[in-house]
Design a protein around this motif. Structure first.
Motif, mmCIF file in Angstrom:
data_model
loop_
_atom_site.group_PDB
_atom_site.id
_atom_site.type_symbol
_atom_site.label_atom_id
_atom_site.label_comp_id
_atom_site.label_asym_id
_atom_site.label_seq_id
_atom_site.Cartn_x
_atom_site.Cartn_y
_atom_site.Cartn_z
ATOM 1 N N LEU A 138 0.815 -1.200 0.000
ATOM 2 C CA LEU A 138 0.000 0.000 0.000
ATOM 3 C C LEU A 138 0.851 1.252 0.000
ATOM 4 O O LEU A 138 0.657 2.169 -0.791
ATOM 5 C CB LEU A 138 -0.900 0.016 1.238
ATOM 6 N N LEU A 139 1.812 1.284 0.918
ATOM 7 C CA LEU A 139 2.611 2.481 1.066
ATOM 8 C C LEU A 139 3.573 2.683 -0.090
ATOM 9 O O LEU A 139 4.128 3.755 -0.260
ATOM 10 C CB LEU A 139 3.425 2.396 2.368
ATOM 11 N N ALA A 140 3.721 1.657 -0.909
ATOM 12 C CA ALA A 140 4.796 1.687 -1.883
ATOM 13 C C ALA A 140 4.478 2.411 -3.172
ATOM 14 O O ALA A 140 5.346 2.547 -4.014
ATOM 15 C CB ALA A 140 5.215 0.262 -2.220
ATOM 16 N N GLY A 141 3.273 2.896 -3.391
ATOM 17 C CA GLY A 141 3.011 3.671 -4.595
ATOM 18 C C GLY A 141 2.424 4.997 -4.206
ATOM 19 O O GLY A 141 1.473 5.062 -3.472
ATOM 20 N N ALA A 142 2.984 6.098 -4.676
ATOM 21 C CA ALA A 142 2.518 7.362 -4.162
ATOM 22 C C ALA A 142 2.691 8.486 -5.146
ATOM 23 O O ALA A 142 3.106 8.296 -6.258
ATOM 24 C CB ALA A 142 3.254 7.672 -2.870
ATOM 25 N N ALA A 143 2.316 9.697 -4.701
ATOM 26 C CA ALA A 143 2.294 10.846 -5.596
ATOM 27 C C ALA A 143 3.195 11.949 -5.083
ATOM 28 O O ALA A 143 4.006 11.766 -4.205
ATOM 29 C CB ALA A 143 0.864 11.349 -5.724
ATOM 30 N N VAL A 144 3.013 13.132 -5.630
ATOM 31 C CA VAL A 144 3.842 14.267 -5.271
ATOM 32 C C VAL A 144 3.225 14.998 -4.085
ATOM 33 O O VAL A 144 2.037 15.252 -4.055
ATOM 34 C CB VAL A 144 3.969 15.227 -6.466
ATOM 35 N N ALA A 145 4.040 15.302 -3.096
ATOM 36 C CA ALA A 145 3.549 16.002 -1.926
ATOM 37 C C ALA A 145 4.192 17.379 -1.827
ATOM 38 O O ALA A 145 5.163 17.679 -2.500
ATOM 39 C CB ALA A 145 3.872 15.204 -0.664
ATOM 40 N N VAL A 146 3.627 18.216 -0.974
ATOM 41 C CA VAL A 146 4.212 19.523 -0.707
ATOM 42 C C VAL A 146 4.745 19.516 0.710
ATOM 43 O O VAL A 146 4.319 18.739 1.542
ATOM 44 C CB VAL A 146 3.157 20.642 -0.864
ATOM 45 N N PRO A 147 5.707 20.386 1.028
ATOM 46 C CA PRO A 147 6.272 20.382 2.368
ATOM 47 C C PRO A 147 5.235 20.737 3.421
ATOM 48 O O PRO A 147 4.294 21.474 3.167
ATOM 49 C CB PRO A 147 7.363 21.466 2.285
ATOM 50 N N MET A 148 5.451 20.213 4.639
ATOM 51 C CA MET A 148 4.629 20.604 5.764
ATOM 52 C C MET A 148 4.805 22.093 5.983
ATOM 53 O O MET A 148 5.912 22.615 5.952
ATOM 54 C CB MET A 148 5.071 19.828 7.004
ATOM 55 N N ALA A 149 3.705 22.810 6.186
ATOM 56 C CA ALA A 149 3.806 24.255 6.312
ATOM 57 C C ALA A 149 2.831 24.767 7.350
ATOM 58 O O ALA A 149 1.777 24.200 7.581
ATOM 59 C CB ALA A 149 3.529 24.926 4.964
ATOM 60 N N ALA A 150 3.189 25.846 7.987
ATOM 61 C CA ALA A 150 2.315 26.519 8.932
ATOM 62 C C ALA A 150 2.041 27.923 8.419
ATOM 63 O O ALA A 150 2.861 28.527 7.748
ATOM 64 C CB ALA A 150 2.974 26.572 10.303
ATOM 65 N N SER A 151 0.860 28.439 8.722
ATOM 66 C CA SER A 151 0.528 29.772 8.243
ATOM 67 C C SER A 151 -0.436 30.439 9.197
ATOM 68 O O SER A 151 -1.190 29.791 9.908
ATOM 69 C CB SER A 151 -0.103 29.699 6.846
ATOM 70 N N GLY A 152 -0.403 31.766 9.230
ATOM 71 C CA GLY A 152 -1.349 32.523 10.034
ATOM 72 C C GLY A 152 -0.882 32.680 11.464
ATOM 73 O O GLY A 152 -0.192 31.839 12.023
ATOM 74 N N ALA A 153 -1.239 33.820 12.090
ATOM 75 C CA ALA A 153 -0.863 34.074 13.478
ATOM 76 C C ALA A 153 -1.740 33.252 14.403
ATOM 77 O O ALA A 153 -2.968 33.281 14.311
ATOM 78 C CB ALA A 153 -1.003 35.564 13.777
ATOM 79 N N VAL A 154 -1.117 32.510 15.301
ATOM 80 C CA VAL A 154 -1.838 31.646 16.243
ATOM 81 C C VAL A 154 -1.288 31.916 17.637
ATOM 82 O O VAL A 154 -0.077 32.007 17.834
ATOM 83 C CB VAL A 154 -1.661 30.157 15.890
ATOM 84 N N ASP A 155 -2.178 32.037 18.620
ATOM 85 C CA ASP A 155 -1.761 32.261 19.997
ATOM 86 C C ASP A 155 -2.667 31.452 20.922
ATOM 87 O O ASP A 155 -3.656 31.951 21.447
ATOM 88 C CB ASP A 155 -1.825 33.742 20.353
ATOM 89 N N LEU A 156 -2.319 30.174 21.097
ATOM 90 C CA LEU A 156 -3.085 29.282 21.956
ATOM 91 C C LEU A 156 -2.723 29.521 23.427
ATOM 92 O O LEU A 156 -1.654 30.064 23.725
ATOM 93 C CB LEU A 156 -2.785 27.830 21.592
ATOM 94 N N PRO A 157 -3.593 29.110 24.355
ATOM 95 C CA PRO A 157 -3.241 29.215 25.781
ATOM 96 C C PRO A 157 -1.937 28.478 26.068
ATOM 97 O O PRO A 157 -1.702 27.382 25.571
ATOM 98 C CB PRO A 157 -4.429 28.532 26.482
ATOM 99 N N ASP A 158 -1.087 29.090 26.875
ATOM 100 C CA ASP A 158 0.226 28.508 27.150
ATOM 101 C C ASP A 158 0.101 27.154 27.845
ATOM 102 O O ASP A 158 -0.764 26.954 28.705
ATOM 103 C CB ASP A 158 1.050 29.452 28.031
ATOM 104 N N LYS A 159 0.975 26.214 27.469
ATOM 105 C CA LYS A 159 1.099 24.926 28.133
ATOM 106 C C LYS A 159 2.575 24.639 28.354
ATOM 107 O O LYS A 159 3.420 24.917 27.491
ATOM 108 C CB LYS A 159 0.481 23.796 27.295
ATOM 109 N N SER A 160 2.891 24.084 29.498
ATOM 110 C CA SER A 160 4.250 23.627 29.760
ATOM 111 C C SER A 160 4.482 22.340 28.980
ATOM 112 O O SER A 160 3.525 21.701 28.513
ATOM 113 C CB SER A 160 4.434 23.363 31.259
#
Length: 375
Positions: A23-45
């Motif tokens: 299953l895993l052995a045939g695949a297509a073209v992917a794009v890099p993992m990316a983050a976008s937009g300002a995000v400010d979640l509640p702080d966690k340690s």
């Protein structure tokens, strides 16, 4: 530092290596993992984020996953076998091409999960490959649209096991699960110890969802890994992305991420498959092991590879497979001679074939394998 309380829901998906590898052995073209937009979640340690992620209980979702691997492998074309399509050990050159593509290229797939039912739909330029696991019927199908072929895996049920062993036993639950960022995070949290520094990075937006960044960094220089990063969904605690960066590198050598995800249950129809008249169907029985071969805790430990060391610098040892002259020549062509054997090193993993017939592998520099081999 240990994972917090709580457990992820991981109902058995009946995966076997017969399913996962092709299953895993045939695949297509992917794009890099990316983050976008300002995000400010509640702080966690770090401790709070580990506990939050470890307590996630999502067992239904659908989405698109994209993966990219840039491991710095040499040209492995010589390993794909003879021109007529068959390698010396009976594995087709097309299958070997597929496996090499898995660790050297980019891939995209659609994932569907609802309790015991699952589907992975891998897309490539010429068609698609699907694995269907229908929890309602227990059917498992592997379907290749390019070759218009389908393989139905006939799995032993509880009655089969009772008849074979004369006792009440449950069907075996394979260790493999869906290849998702969340599965990578499960494994990382299960192995977390004092050899790892844990920090919280920058909040980001992944697949349209706000996410925390959990960073795991080795506390040893005796590893090729620089850090492992997870994007943890700020609402559910599910990992939306994962990446592994080699020591000294600025870009990940491996990354996998959802580009779209929905945590509602998919329609039941996506898990069922009915072959058309133009599809060549093969049934393959998954054999029952004998009583002596049944895998229990002690048997599983005996069958496991030997682990030398611990943490990030651990090395696993396996027996060397039997190779004919042609296969040995192919192996020599993609490895480098070192003291005590030959080594293939990528940006994240090194593999050594020793002169005395062992295989050593780990996320470690070549010298670490040479030292282990010489003990």
């Amino acid at each position: 530092m240990k994972p917090g309380p709580g457990s992820r829901v991981r109902r058995p998906l009946l995966w076997t290596s017969v399913v996962v590898v092709p299953l895993l052995a045939g695949a297509a073209v992917a794009v890099p993992m990316a983050a976008s937009g300002a995000v400010d979640l509640p702080d966690k340690s770090p401790e709070e984020l580990i506990e939050f992620a470890g307590a996630s209980e999502i067992d239904a979702l659908s989405g698109t996953i994209e993966q990219r691997s840039e491991l710095g492998l040499p040209d492995l074309g010589a390993l794909t076998g003879s021109p007529d399509g068959d390698s010396a050990d009976g594995v087709s050159s097309a299958q070997l091409d597929d496996l090499i593509s898995l660790v050297t290229g980019s891939h995209t797939a659609k994932v569907y999960l609802d309790g015991d039912s699952a589907r992975l739909q891998v897309l490539d330029q010429l068609g698609e490959r699907n694995v269907y696991v229908d929890g309602a019927t227990g059917e498992v199908w592997y379907v290749d649209s390019e070759s218009q072929s389908a393989t139905k895996l006939v799995l032993p049920d509880e009655d089969d096991l009772r008849d074979a062993y004369g006792e009440d036993v449950a069907p075996a639950e394979p260790d493999d699960a869906l290849p998702t960022p969340d599965e990578m995070l499960d494994q990382a949290l299960a192995r977390l110890d004092e050899s790892t520094e844990v920090t919280v990075g920058t909040d980001a937006r992944i697949a349209g969802r706000e996410a925390y960044e959990l960073i795991l960094s080795p506390r040893t220089d005796d590893t090729l890994v620089g850090d492992v990063r997870f994007a943890v969904d700020g609402e559910t605690g599910v990992a939306l992305a994962a990446s592994v960066t080699a020591r000294g590198a600025t870009e990940p050598a491996f990354q996998i991420a959802f580009t779209q995800v929905d945590f509602s249950a998919p329609d039941a129809s996506v898990f069922s498959f009915e072959p058309g008249a133009d599809v060549a169907v093969t049934e393959k029985d998954v054999p029952l092991p004998s009583k002596d071969e049944r895998v229990g805790p002690s048997t599983r430990e005996a069958a496991a590879p030997t682990v030398i060391g611990e943490g990030w610098s651990a090395v696993i040892e396996l027996p060397k497979p039997e190779l004919d002259a042609e296969q040995q020549a192919m192996l020599d062509g993609v490895t480098t001679a070192v003291d005590g054997g030959r080594v293939l090193q990528t940006s994240l993993v090194s593999v050594m074939v020793t002169d005395d017939g062992r295989i050593l592998a780990g996320a470690v520099p070549t010298q670490r394998l040479v030292d282990v081999a010489g003990r």
